[in-house]
Write a protein that holds these residues in place. Structure first.
Motif, PDB file in Angstrom:
ATOM      1  N   MET A   1       0.870  -1.271   0.045  1.00 27.87           N
ATOM      2  CA  MET A   1      -0.185  -0.015  -0.003  1.00 27.87           C
ATOM      3  C   MET A   1       0.743   1.283   0.031  1.00 27.87           C
ATOM      4  SD  MET A   1      -3.289   0.484   2.129  1.00 27.87           S
ATOM      5  CE  MET A   1      -4.388   1.430   1.051  1.00 27.87           C
ATOM      6  N   ILE A   2       0.600   2.297  -0.918  1.00 26.52           N
ATOM      7  CA  ILE A   2       1.263   3.544  -0.787  1.00 26.52           C
ATOM      8  C   ILE A   2       1.040   4.278   0.318  1.00 26.52           C
ATOM      9  CG2 ILE A   2       1.445   5.746  -2.021  1.00 26.52           C
ATOM     10  CD1 ILE A   2       0.644   4.054  -4.746  1.00 26.52           C
ATOM     11  N   GLU A   3       2.094   4.908   0.996  1.00 28.34           N
ATOM     12  CA  GLU A   3       1.711   5.706   2.179  1.00 28.34           C
ATOM     13  C   GLU A   3       1.397   7.109   1.748  1.00 28.34           C
ATOM     14  OE1 GLU A   3       5.597   5.598   3.946  1.00 28.34           O
ATOM     15  OE2 GLU A   3       5.817   3.473   3.875  1.00 28.34           O
ATOM     16  N   LYS A   4       0.831   7.561   2.819  1.00 29.05           N
ATOM     17  CA  LYS A   4       0.495   9.093   2.456  1.00 29.05           C
ATOM     18  C   LYS A   4       1.232   9.906   2.027  1.00 29.05           C
ATOM     19  CE  LYS A   4      -3.936   8.685   5.202  1.00 29.05           C
ATOM     20  NZ  LYS A   4      -4.657   9.100   6.200  1.00 29.05           N
ATOM     21  N   GLU A   5       2.693   9.914   2.755  1.00 30.84           N
ATOM     22  CA  GLU A   5       3.641  10.798   2.513  1.00 30.84           C
ATOM     23  C   GLU A   5       4.106  10.740   1.010  1.00 30.84           C
ATOM     24  OE1 GLU A   5       5.706  13.922   3.430  1.00 30.84           O
ATOM     25  OE2 GLU A   5       4.338  12.991   4.984  1.00 30.84           O
ATOM     26  N   LYS A   6       4.213   9.470   0.626  1.00 30.12           N
ATOM     27  CA  LYS A   6       4.706   9.299  -0.871  1.00 30.12           C
ATOM     28  C   LYS A   6       3.400   9.654  -1.749  1.00 30.12           C
ATOM     29  CE  LYS A   6       7.391   5.226  -0.229  1.00 30.12           C
ATOM     30  NZ  LYS A   6       7.595   3.813  -0.605  1.00 30.12           N
ATOM     31  N   ILE A   7       2.377   9.790  -1.373  1.00 29.11           N
ATOM     32  CA  ILE A   7       1.236  10.482  -2.431  1.00 29.11           C
ATOM     33  C   ILE A   7       1.547  11.991  -2.416  1.00 29.11           C
ATOM     34  CG2 ILE A   7      -1.193  10.668  -2.556  1.00 29.11           C
ATOM     35  CD1 ILE A   7      -1.581   7.939  -1.642  1.00 29.11           C
ATOM     36  N   LYS A   8       1.629  12.589  -1.014  1.00 29.24           N
ATOM     37  CA  LYS A   8       1.925  13.898  -1.148  1.00 29.24           C
ATOM     38  C   LYS A   8       3.041  14.279  -1.798  1.00 29.24           C
ATOM     39  CE  LYS A   8      -0.395  14.658   3.621  1.00 29.24           C
ATOM     40  NZ  LYS A   8       0.031  14.900   5.081  1.00 29.24           N
ATOM     41  N   ASN A   9       4.021  13.457  -2.069  1.00 26.75           N
ATOM     42  CA  ASN A   9       5.410  14.009  -2.819  1.00 26.75           C
ATOM     43  C   ASN A   9       4.823  14.035  -4.296  1.00 26.75           C
ATOM     44  OD1 ASN A   9       6.701  14.653  -0.385  1.00 26.75           O
ATOM     45  ND2 ASN A   9       7.605  12.484  -0.309  1.00 26.75           N
ATOM     46  N   ILE A  10       3.949  12.984  -4.705  1.00 20.46           N
ATOM     47  CA  ILE A  10       3.716  12.680  -6.033  1.00 20.46           C
ATOM     48  C   ILE A  10       2.871  13.962  -6.686  1.00 20.46           C
ATOM     49  CG2 ILE A  10       2.524  11.350  -7.665  1.00 20.46           C
ATOM     50  CD1 ILE A  10       3.366   9.110  -6.046  1.00 20.46           C
ATOM     51  N   ILE A  11       2.075  14.425  -5.832  1.00 18.11           N
ATOM     52  CA  ILE A  11       1.142  15.424  -6.221  1.00 18.11           C
ATOM     53  C   ILE A  11       1.710  16.868  -6.028  1.00 18.11           C
ATOM     54  CG2 ILE A  11      -1.321  16.485  -5.774  1.00 18.11           C
ATOM     55  CD1 ILE A  11      -2.233  13.915  -4.459  1.00 18.11           C
ATOM     56  N   GLN A  12       1.351  17.691  -7.309  1.00 21.14           N
ATOM     57  CA  GLN A  12       2.228  18.960  -7.126  1.00 21.14           C
ATOM     58  C   GLN A  12       1.374  19.904  -6.238  1.00 21.14           C
ATOM     59  OE1 GLN A  12       2.008  20.215 -11.343  1.00 21.14           O
ATOM     60  NE2 GLN A  12       3.553  18.697 -11.757  1.00 21.14           N
ATOM     61  N   PRO A  13       2.120  20.684  -5.574  1.00 18.54           N
ATOM     62  CA  PRO A  13       1.478  21.788  -4.711  1.00 18.54           C
ATOM     63  C   PRO A  13       0.646  22.623  -5.698  1.00 18.54           C
ATOM     64  CG  PRO A  13       3.602  21.928  -4.420  1.00 18.54           C
ATOM     65  CD  PRO A  13       3.497  20.817  -5.722  1.00 18.54           C
ATOM     66  N   GLY A  14      -0.608  22.809  -5.257  1.00 18.18           N
ATOM     67  CA  GLY A  14      -1.648  23.890  -5.795  1.00 18.18           C
ATOM     68  C   GLY A  14      -2.557  22.994  -6.703  1.00 18.18           C
ATOM     69  N   ARG A  15      -2.255  21.685  -6.724  1.00 12.96           N
ATOM     70  CA  ARG A  15      -3.332  21.017  -7.867  1.00 12.96           C
ATOM     71  C   ARG A  15      -4.564  20.966  -7.175  1.00 12.96           C
ATOM     72  NH1 ARG A  15      -1.576  19.832 -13.104  1.00 12.96           N
ATOM     73  NH2 ARG A  15      -3.212  18.652 -12.940  1.00 12.96           N
ATOM     74  N   LEU A  16      -5.680  20.653  -7.729  1.00 14.92           N
ATOM     75  CA  LEU A  16      -6.964  20.407  -7.291  1.00 14.92           C
ATOM     76  C   LEU A  16      -7.361  18.968  -7.799  1.00 14.92           C
ATOM     77  CD1 LEU A  16      -8.869  23.662  -7.884  1.00 14.92           C
ATOM     78  CD2 LEU A  16      -7.667  22.929  -5.731  1.00 14.92           C
ATOM     79  N   VAL A  17      -7.023  17.889  -6.803  1.00 15.79           N
ATOM     80  CA  VAL A  17      -6.930  16.494  -7.069  1.00 15.79           C
ATOM     81  C   VAL A  17      -8.558  16.176  -7.629  1.00 15.79           C
ATOM     82  CG1 VAL A  17      -6.595  14.298  -6.204  1.00 15.79           C
ATOM     83  CG2 VAL A  17      -5.172  15.868  -5.661  1.00 15.79           C
ATOM     84  N   PRO A  18      -9.632  16.756  -7.277  1.00 16.20           N
ATOM     85  CA  PRO A  18     -10.722  16.422  -7.440  1.00 16.20           C
ATOM     86  C   PRO A  18     -11.274  16.798  -9.055  1.00 16.20           C
ATOM     87  CG  PRO A  18     -11.239  17.172  -5.474  1.00 16.20           C
ATOM     88  CD  PRO A  18      -9.681  17.428  -5.598  1.00 16.20           C
ATOM     89  N   LEU A  19     -10.592  18.061  -9.320  1.00 17.76           N
ATOM     90  CA  LEU A  19     -10.789  18.443 -10.814  1.00 17.76           C
ATOM     91  C   LEU A  19      -9.733  17.563 -11.669  1.00 17.76           C
ATOM     92  CD1 LEU A  19     -10.526  22.308 -10.449  1.00 17.76           C
ATOM     93  CD2 LEU A  19     -12.700  20.818 -10.770  1.00 17.76           C
ATOM     94  N   ASP A  20      -8.768  17.125 -11.157  1.00 15.85           N
ATOM     95  CA  ASP A  20      -7.736  16.177 -11.982  1.00 15.85           C
ATOM     96  C   ASP A  20      -8.665  14.826 -12.363  1.00 15.85           C
ATOM     97  OD1 ASP A  20      -5.732  17.717 -12.267  1.00 15.85           O
ATOM     98  OD2 ASP A  20      -4.605  17.108 -10.413  1.00 15.85           O
ATOM     99  N   PHE A  21      -9.283  14.349 -11.318  1.00 17.82           N
ATOM    100  CA  PHE A  21     -10.286  13.133 -11.487  1.00 17.82           C
ATOM    101  C   PHE A  21     -11.192  13.378 -12.392  1.00 17.82           C
ATOM    102  CE2 PHE A  21      -8.218  11.729  -7.313  1.00 17.82           C
ATOM    103  CZ  PHE A  21      -7.787  10.397  -7.898  1.00 17.82           C
ATOM    104  N   ALA A  22     -11.849  14.553 -12.295  1.00 20.54           N
ATOM    105  CA  ALA A  22     -12.968  14.798 -13.195  1.00 20.54           C
ATOM    106  C   ALA A  22     -12.580  14.965 -14.569  1.00 20.54           C
ATOM    107  CB  ALA A  22     -13.690  16.073 -12.681  1.00 20.54           C
ATOM    108  N   LYS A  23     -11.395  15.521 -14.934  1.00 22.57           N
ATOM    109  CA  LYS A  23     -10.651  15.667 -16.108  1.00 22.57           C
ATOM    110  C   LYS A  23     -10.423  14.340 -16.697  1.00 22.57           C
ATOM    111  CE  LYS A  23      -7.647  18.773 -15.434  1.00 22.57           C
ATOM    112  NZ  LYS A  23      -6.431  19.361 -15.296  1.00 22.57           N
ATOM    113  N   GLY A  24     -10.066  13.336 -15.864  1.00 22.85           N
ATOM    114  CA  GLY A  24      -9.643  12.066 -16.113  1.00 22.85           C
ATOM    115  C   GLY A  24     -10.660  11.204 -16.635  1.00 22.85           C
ATOM    116  N   ILE A  25     -11.822  11.375 -15.794  1.00 24.29           N
ATOM    117  CA  ILE A  25     -13.015  10.519 -16.013  1.00 24.29           C
ATOM    118  C   ILE A  25     -13.745  11.171 -17.370  1.00 24.29           C
ATOM    119  CG2 ILE A  25     -15.438  10.239 -15.286  1.00 24.29           C
ATOM    120  CD1 ILE A  25     -14.200  10.235 -12.378  1.00 24.29           C
TER     121      ILE A  25
END
Length: 92
Positions: A1-25
């Motif tokens: 399982m991926i640790e939360k800290e690793k996920i925070k390092n992958i996501i760029q600061p200032g990104r809106l993850v729900p909007l990224d998911f909506a665009k992907g869908i």
């Protein structure tokens, strides 16, 4: 399982993850909506016509809503100058 800290390092600061998911869908639905018409016509008419109509009823509005949310966020930024922006998009 991926640790939360690793996920925070992958996501760029200032990104809106729900909007990224909506665009992907939305992208997946556009691809599906165009690919399903290329399948077997009999199978398409029997099984996929309803799904096709559902996808095409909201996938483009989804992009308009996401784009509006991102544009609103951009316009609220400190460095936004509406006159400079209009000048930039209207001149060649």
């Amino acid at each position: 399982m991926i640790e939360k800290e690793k996920i925070k390092n992958i996501i760029q600061p200032g990104r809106l993850v729900p909007l990224d998911f909506a665009k992907g869908i939305g992208i997946i639905l556009i691809v599906w909506g165009h690919a399903d018409t290329k399948m077997d016509p009999v199978f398409y008419e029997q099984k996929l016509r309803f799904i096709h109509n559902m996808i095409f009823s909201f996938h483009i509005p989804l992009f308009f809503i996401v784009s509006a949310a991102l544009m609103t966020r951009f316009m609220d930024s400190v460095n936004f100058n509406d006159k400079e922006f209009l000048k930039k998009i209207t001149t060649k």
